[in-house]
Design an enzyme around this catalytic site. Sequence first.
Site, PDB file in Angstrom:
ATOM      1  N   ALA A  19       0.830  -1.207   0.000  1.00 47.33           N
ATOM      2  CA  ALA A  19       0.000   0.000   0.000  1.00 47.33           C
ATOM      3  C   ALA A  19       0.866   1.260   0.000  1.00 47.33           C
ATOM      4  CB  ALA A  19      -0.930  -0.001   1.213  1.00 47.33           C
ATOM      5  N   GLU A  38       9.129   3.813   7.567  1.00 49.48           N
ATOM      6  CA  GLU A  38       8.992   2.359   7.721  1.00 49.48           C
ATOM      7  C   GLU A  38       9.729   1.920   8.982  1.00 49.48           C
ATOM      8  OE1 GLU A  38       7.529  -0.476   6.334  1.00 49.48           O
ATOM      9  OE2 GLU A  38       8.718  -1.532   7.847  1.00 49.48           O
ATOM     10  N   GLN A  39       9.050   1.085   9.780  1.00 50.10           N
ATOM     11  CA  GLN A  39       9.657   0.662  11.057  1.00 50.10           C
ATOM     12  C   GLN A  39      10.860  -0.256  10.867  1.00 50.10           C
ATOM     13  OE1 GLN A  39       6.631  -1.390  13.275  1.00 50.10           O
ATOM     14  NE2 GLN A  39       6.511  -3.107  11.866  1.00 50.10           N
ATOM     15  N   ARG A 112       6.006 -12.203  -3.466  1.00 51.09           N
ATOM     16  CA  ARG A 112       5.841 -10.905  -2.785  1.00 51.09           C
ATOM     17  C   ARG A 112       7.118 -10.073  -2.859  1.00 51.09           C
ATOM     18  NH1 ARG A 112       1.586 -10.674   0.855  1.00 51.09           N
ATOM     19  NH2 ARG A 112       2.607  -8.900   1.794  1.00 51.09           N
ATOM     20  N   TYR A 217       0.518 -22.252  -6.720  1.00 48.32           N
ATOM     21  CA  TYR A 217       0.662 -21.654  -8.062  1.00 48.32           C
ATOM     22  C   TYR A 217       2.128 -21.275  -8.292  1.00 48.32           C
ATOM     23  CZ  TYR A 217      -0.124 -17.491  -5.097  1.00 48.32           C
ATOM     24  OH  TYR A 217      -0.077 -16.545  -4.100  1.00 48.32           O
ATOM     25  N   ASP A 295      -4.170  -2.718   4.291  1.00 45.13           N
ATOM     26  CA  ASP A 295      -4.613  -3.491   5.453  1.00 45.13           C
ATOM     27  C   ASP A 295      -4.895  -2.608   6.661  1.00 45.13           C
ATOM     28  OD1 ASP A 295      -4.416  -5.794   4.031  1.00 45.13           O
ATOM     29  OD2 ASP A 295      -3.013  -6.794   5.389  1.00 45.13           O
TER      30      ASP A 295
END
Length: 395
Positions: A19, A38-39, A112, A217, A295
């Site tokens: 996101a 970003e953490q 990912r 997949y 999310d």
Amino acid sequence: MTAHAGGPGRIAVVGAGIAGLTLALALARAGIRCEIYEQAGQLREVGAGVQIAPNAARLLRRLGLAPRLDAVAVRARAVEMRRWDDGRLLSRGELGAACEARWGAPYYLVHRADLHRALLAEIEDGRLHLGSRCLRVEEHGEDVRLHFADGSVREADVVVGADGIRSVVRDALATDRPRFSGQSIYRGLVPAGELPFLLDEPKVRLWFGPGQHCVCYPVAAGRWISVGATAPAGDWPVESWTAEGKPEELLCAYRGWHEEVGLVLGALRSVGHWALHDRDPLPRWRGRAIAVAGDSAHPMLPFMAQGANQAVEDAVVLAGCLAAAGPRNVPAALARYERLRKPRTDRIQRMSRANARTFHLGDGQGQHERDLALDRRHRDDQEWLYGHDAGALVG
Ligand SMILES: Cc1cc2nc3c(=O)[nH]c(=O)nc-3n(C[C@H](O)[C@H](O)[C@H](O)COP(=O)(O)OP(=O)(O)OC[C@H]3O[C@@H](n4cnc5c(N)ncnc54)[C@H](O)[C@@H]3O)c2cc1C
């Protein structure tokens, strides 16, 4: 924080997942800069595959990611659903050329880490601040203040929470907590060469059975098979991308399933294992100058394979709304964003939760009726899910 021309002034994005990075990219394409906090001290996307359906694939391609995605993703030709015990085909949804002709974009199967890398490669140097764990945000006069774990405080004109299911930005808008689904999922990767019977055609294969299901997949240009298998979680509500699972436990949970499932799961050398959570739809996605995306806005169970897709849609719509707004019109831009996005993601959150039950029906009348309806339901869902062009809403 750097100011810029166009849209509102200083935009801070909390979280550099799909996101956050897609939002930064969509803003950049509109000529708007943002700062991403970003953490993690180091970006290290783990997990396994992610299915990127035409509704998000077309947006990512428009953002300029087509060459990068084409190099690493697999274009699925179909989704097949089978019975758990005899492997009988219950439903086949055609994708491939038919999908691209109908919806103007492929159905990508991607690791990912590959998707994350593709996004990251497009982010301007210096915009991403690693090791920046946000503790809370608050609207303060005309500004929004971000408080970080190292004691620093920054100010922005707009803050977007893209900080996932345990979002601290969401905490500025609501007091709810993640809900444990009772399900856990094991995930892992197998070299494709070890599962030759899967190599006939690149597709998503699902096996449905009592209490659980298994999906696999190809990803990484076909080099790996991504495997996911759910199992009732008992009272083990750990949630992490990196919790280790035991492959032998997984095999045991799927004893008696079709031999292909046994071969797929038996080939896993290591697995991640975590409990699945979601949340109820959030009544309000925004304050005066705070909003949530991905999310953080709508964490959902992965049973529609749409969480990341919806994060991409959010990012494109939010960037479009902010780009169209002048510096004084942020509240109206955020209200428009919520109006354009929330009904759709509310519906998908609810459907994902409903699938947790229907996917896992025990054999009997309900399962029989479900199986008869699978083809039609899949076709209907494809139409409104994949046919939706979120970019056109703000184009
Ligand atoms: C098993 C499984 C399978 C799935 N399969 C699919 C699929 O096939 N297709 C699909 O579309 N979706 C799928 N999803 C859903 C998808 O993975 C998520 O919806 C997506 O990753 C959400 O992205 P995000 O950027 O919103 O959140 P996240 O990926 O959670 O990223 C949040 C980022 O914010 C950072 N962060 C968190 N808190 C802070 C803080 N306080 N300060 C600073 N940074 C912070 C985190 O470190 C992280 O980098 C699946 C999910 C699961 C669990």
